[in-house]
Write an enzyme that holds these catalytic residues in place. Structure first.
Site, short mmCIF file in Angstrom:
data_model
loop_
_atom_site.label_atom_id
_atom_site.label_comp_id
_atom_site.label_asym_id
_atom_site.label_seq_id
_atom_site.Cartn_x
_atom_site.Cartn_y
_atom_site.Cartn_z
CE LYS A 42 40.43 71.50 33.85
NZ LYS A 42 39.39 70.86 33.12
CG ASP A 138 33.90 69.01 27.07
OD1 ASP A 138 33.95 68.59 25.89
OD2 ASP A 138 34.89 69.50 27.65
#
Length: 277
Positions: A42, A138
């Site tokens: 990422k 999240d």
């Protein structure tokens, strides 16, 4: 300055295909050259971190690095070179639950769906039960990754533990909206900009469970302002009649308007185990 944490050089990573892109970063399928391994990388939307933000990033990485659990994505290390900030983690070949449900439209029987729901809850519960409890903040179908196993699916939670770095990314990329892309999963108290608690995570998990029951994207086609009003007013999505009654009741409990009426993650696990049995 990063004791007990593996720093991986940018040159040791060969990025291949882009897997997904979010407000926080772009995820690539990559080769970890020195280890001859396939990983997910990422690359964060961060150019540079001021000393304080860098300290927070390292601190958050160290916490994540200490977590090893079957239903949580394993972090291998990170690249901390300026303008090359990246997190290196295990690669899950099926991708996200979102992709499976809404793009690949994989047909899952209730046995699979309940197994996925159970594993998702176990991953979140592990974070909530840490000595210093960690909120995910999240939870959405994009943040549960899947892999096939000989008898179904393995589910792992990702994208946890980087709350402060995520805020810094939001600031640097001028995302004026704190809810970019996640509003459909946000609890009413979050939409009202109140404090995030474990029960806010549970609300979001309830929306993911609704996705499992319907194979639909929550509030598809509706604008954020409409969704916000709908949720704050106490309205919820319709749960299909074909949903097992116990699971249907659990979804309703998870997205109860009053946070105190929502179950703990531990209770969610017990309920799903009852559904399975």
């Amino acid at each position: 300055k990063l004791e007990g944490f593996l720093q991986i050089s940018d040159q040791d990573l060969k990025l291949d295909d882009e897997i997904s892109c979010g407000g926080f970063g772009v995820v690539y399928l990559a080769q970890w050259l020195s280890r001859h391994d396939i990983v997910a990388v990422k690359r964060l939307h961060l150019n540079r971190l001021n000393p304080q933000a860098e300290k927070e990033f390292f601190k958050e990485l160290l916490v994540m690095n200490g977590i090893r659990y079957p239903n949580i994505v394993t972090l291998y290390g990170a690249c901390v070179e300026k303008e090359k900030y990246a997190i290196v983690m295990e690669y899950m070949s099926l991708g996200s639950l979102y992709k499976i449900l809404h793009q690949n439209k994989l047909s899952l029987d209730w046995c699979d769906r309940l197994s996925i729901a159970l594993q998702a809850a176990k991953g979140i519960n592990y974070l909530h039960q840490l000595e210093q409890p960690m909120l995910h903040r999240d939870i959405k179908s994009l943040n549960f990754l899947l892999e096939r196993s000989h008898e179904g699916y393995i589910v792992k939670v990702c994208d946890f533990g980087l709350a402060k770095t995520r805020n810094e990314t939001t600031r640097q990329t001028q995302l004026t909206h704190a809810f970019a892309g996640t509003l459909q999963w946000s609890a009413p108290e979050i939409l009202l900009l109140e404090k995030h608690t474990e029960k806010s995570d549970i609300y979001s998990l309830g929306v993911v469970y609704w996705e499992l029951a319907t194979n639909e994207i929550p509030y598809s086609g509706h604008q954020n302002t409409v969704i916000r009003e709908f949720v704050i007013s106490g309205n919820r999505l319709k749960i299909p009649d074909a949903t097992p009654s116990r699971f249907s009741a659990l979804i309703n409990e998870c997205w109860a308007h009053n946070a105190n009426d929502r179950p703990t993650c531990s209770h969610v696990i017990e309920e799903i185990q009852e559904c399975i049995n």
